[in-house]
Design an enzyme around this catalytic site. Structure first.
Site, PDB file in Angstrom:
ATOM      1  N   PRO A   9       2.244   6.878   8.623  1.00 45.74           N
ATOM      2  CA  PRO A   9       2.145   5.590   8.589  1.00 45.74           C
ATOM      3  C   PRO A   9       2.735   4.844   7.364  1.00 45.74           C
ATOM      4  CG  PRO A   9       0.023   6.692   7.776  1.00 45.74           C
ATOM      5  CD  PRO A   9       0.944   7.702   8.282  1.00 45.74           C
ATOM      6  N   ASN A  10       3.221   3.564   7.724  1.00 45.14           N
ATOM      7  CA  ASN A  10       4.096   2.723   6.809  1.00 45.14           C
ATOM      8  C   ASN A  10       5.305   3.392   6.372  1.00 45.14           C
ATOM      9  OD1 ASN A  10       1.777   0.828   6.959  1.00 45.14           O
ATOM     10  ND2 ASN A  10       0.562   2.144   5.753  1.00 45.14           N
ATOM     11  N   ARG A  17       8.649  -1.848   2.056  1.00 46.26           N
ATOM     12  CA  ARG A  17       7.639  -1.704   1.351  1.00 46.26           C
ATOM     13  C   ARG A  17       7.751  -1.352  -0.048  1.00 46.26           C
ATOM     14  NH1 ARG A  17       4.503   3.689   2.647  1.00 46.26           N
ATOM     15  NH2 ARG A  17       2.605   3.243   1.695  1.00 46.26           N
ATOM     16  N   TYR A  22       8.906   3.052  -3.718  1.00 44.72           N
ATOM     17  CA  TYR A  22       9.649   3.638  -2.721  1.00 44.72           C
ATOM     18  C   TYR A  22      11.236   3.645  -2.518  1.00 44.72           C
ATOM     19  CZ  TYR A  22       4.768   4.554  -1.291  1.00 44.72           C
ATOM     20  OH  TYR A  22       3.356   4.889  -1.099  1.00 44.72           O
ATOM     21  N   ASN A  71       6.040  13.971   5.828  1.00 49.73           N
ATOM     22  CA  ASN A  71       5.330  13.277   5.090  1.00 49.73           C
ATOM     23  C   ASN A  71       4.455  12.410   5.888  1.00 49.73           C
ATOM     24  OD1 ASN A  71       4.684  11.313   3.274  1.00 49.73           O
ATOM     25  ND2 ASN A  71       6.691  10.480   2.749  1.00 49.73           N
ATOM     26  N   ALA A  74      -0.252   8.215   3.894  1.00 50.69           N
ATOM     27  CA  ALA A  74      -1.960   7.914   3.705  1.00 50.69           C
ATOM     28  C   ALA A  74      -2.665   9.035   4.562  1.00 50.69           C
ATOM     29  CB  ALA A  74      -2.377   6.930   3.827  1.00 50.69           C
ATOM     30  N   HIS A  77      -4.088  12.407   2.830  1.00 50.32           N
ATOM     31  CA  HIS A  77      -5.272  12.409   1.833  1.00 50.32           C
ATOM     32  C   HIS A  77      -6.545  12.107   2.704  1.00 50.32           C
ATOM     33  CE1 HIS A  77      -1.839  11.434  -0.871  1.00 50.32           C
ATOM     34  NE2 HIS A  77      -1.788  10.532  -0.293  1.00 50.32           N
ATOM     35  N   ASP A  84      -5.487  20.800   9.892  1.00 52.83           N
ATOM     36  CA  ASP A  84      -5.771  21.664  11.126  1.00 52.83           C
ATOM     37  C   ASP A  84      -4.686  22.064  11.939  1.00 52.83           C
ATOM     38  OD1 ASP A  84      -8.239  21.969  10.084  1.00 52.83           O
ATOM     39  OD2 ASP A  84      -9.524  20.900  11.782  1.00 52.83           O
ATOM     40  N   GLU A  95       5.772  20.126   2.935  1.00 59.29           N
ATOM     41  CA  GLU A  95       5.008  18.655   2.772  1.00 59.29           C
ATOM     42  C   GLU A  95       5.739  18.021   1.992  1.00 59.29           C
ATOM     43  OE1 GLU A  95       1.080  19.056   1.145  1.00 59.29           O
ATOM     44  OE2 GLU A  95       1.131  16.781   0.729  1.00 59.29           O
ATOM     45  N   HIS A  97       6.792  13.956  -0.463  1.00 62.05           N
ATOM     46  CA  HIS A  97       6.162  12.816  -0.617  1.00 62.05           C
ATOM     47  C   HIS A  97       7.515  12.128  -1.491  1.00 62.05           C
ATOM     48  CE1 HIS A  97       2.177  13.228   0.811  1.00 62.05           C
ATOM     49  NE2 HIS A  97       2.323  14.583   0.247  1.00 62.05           N
ATOM     50  N   ILE A  98       7.659  11.041  -1.263  1.00 62.41           N
ATOM     51  CA  ILE A  98       8.763  10.181  -2.133  1.00 62.41           C
ATOM     52  C   ILE A  98       8.280  10.025  -3.422  1.00 62.41           C
ATOM     53  CG2 ILE A  98       9.792   8.118  -2.077  1.00 62.41           C
ATOM     54  CD1 ILE A  98       9.427   7.858   1.046  1.00 62.41           C
ATOM     55  N   SER A  99       6.927   9.728  -3.564  1.00 58.03           N
ATOM     56  CA  SER A  99       6.461   9.441  -4.974  1.00 58.03           C
ATOM     57  C   SER A  99       5.667  10.740  -5.744  1.00 58.03           C
ATOM     58  CB  SER A  99       5.529   8.213  -4.996  1.00 58.03           C
ATOM     59  OG  SER A  99       4.300   8.511  -4.103  1.00 58.03           O
ATOM     60  N   ARG A 104      -0.397   8.914  -9.500  1.00 59.03           N
ATOM     61  CA  ARG A 104      -0.814   7.644  -8.969  1.00 59.03           C
ATOM     62  C   ARG A 104      -2.424   7.506  -8.817  1.00 59.03           C
ATOM     63  NH1 ARG A 104       2.676   6.322  -3.794  1.00 59.03           N
ATOM     64  NH2 ARG A 104       1.506   4.242  -4.219  1.00 59.03           N
ATOM     65  N   ARG A 108      -4.897   9.828  -4.218  1.00 56.86           N
ATOM     66  CA  ARG A 108      -3.790  10.267  -3.692  1.00 56.86           C
ATOM     67  C   ARG A 108      -3.769  11.675  -3.912  1.00 56.86           C
ATOM     68  NH1 ARG A 108      -1.067   5.877  -1.501  1.00 56.86           N
ATOM     69  NH2 ARG A 108      -1.691   3.879  -2.477  1.00 56.86           N
TER      70      ARG A 108
HETATM   71  C1  DQA Z   1       3.459   8.835   0.047  1.00 59.96           C
HETATM   72  C2  DQA Z   1       2.384   8.748  -0.803  1.00 59.96           C
HETATM   73  C3  DQA Z   1       1.071   8.450  -0.068  1.00 59.96           C
HETATM   74  O1  DQA Z   1       0.061   8.441  -0.998  1.00 59.96           O
HETATM   75  C4  DQA Z   1       1.140   6.749   0.546  1.00 59.96           C
HETATM   76  O2  DQA Z   1      -0.024   6.840   1.051  1.00 59.96           O
HETATM   77  C5  DQA Z   1       2.365   7.012   1.390  1.00 59.96           C
HETATM   78  C6  DQA Z   1       3.869   7.544   1.105  1.00 59.96           C
HETATM   79  C7  DQA Z   1       4.899   8.997  -0.633  1.00 59.96           C
HETATM   80  O3  DQA Z   1       5.852   9.497   0.129  1.00 59.96           O
HETATM   81  O4  DQA Z   1       5.128   8.963  -1.679  1.00 59.96           O
HETATM   82  O5  DQA Z   1       2.510   6.257   2.352  1.00 59.96           O
HETATM   83  O6  DQA Z   1       3.331   9.984   1.434  1.00 59.96           O
END
Ligand code: DQA
Length: 137
Positions: A9-10, A17, A22, A71, A74, A77, A84, A95, A97-99, A104, A108
């Protein structure tokens, strides 16, 4: 080698964003860069804001593809269902993540995916995806 990037999501809003977290690039532009860098890799991209659709996609590709770069944003978490699904399939999942989620907010720091993943790459900006592909090669 057939790999898929699954974004949660997002992440469709990358570029607009929270650019301070990001970056300024859209994922579509970054994906085109990855495709030209990794010409020998059959690389697909899927994004959804809907938890069940992400689970469906993991199940659909999880017995035939060589790797999944996930990725879950959200949902990382919160989603026992996605965790599963990662446990249930045969295809290895990295897995990403960008950040650096550990730098943070505390919510997270938890991931329902990491325990079932082959590896985790985070905090390198969009380059995290590039490193994940290299991990599979
Ligand atoms: C994220 C980190 C997550 O905590 C956050 O909700 C995201 C992006 C990242 O790629 O850093 O939407 O997965």
């Amino acid at each position: 080698m057939k790999l898929i990037i699954i974004n949660g999501p997002n992440l469709n809003l990358l570029g607009k964003r929270e650019p301070e977290v990001y970056g300024n690039k859209t994922f579509e532009d970054y994906f085109a860069d990855l495709q030209s860098k990794f010409k020998g890799v059959e690389l697909e991209y899927y994004q959804s804001n809907i938890e069940g659709e992400i689970i469906n996609k993991i199940q659909e590709v999880g017995f035939s593809y060589d790797g999944i770069i996930l990725n879950a944003a959200a949902f990382t978490h919160t989603s026992i269902g996605i965790g599963d699904a990662v446990k249930a399939i045969e295809t290895a999942v990295v897995e990403v993540h960008i950040s650096n989620t550990h730098k943070r907010e505390e919510f997270r720091h938890i991931s329902f995916i990491s325990a079932a993943a082959k590896g985790v790459i985070l905090g390198f900006g969009l380059q995290s995806y590039d490193l994940a592909i290299q991990g599979f090669l």
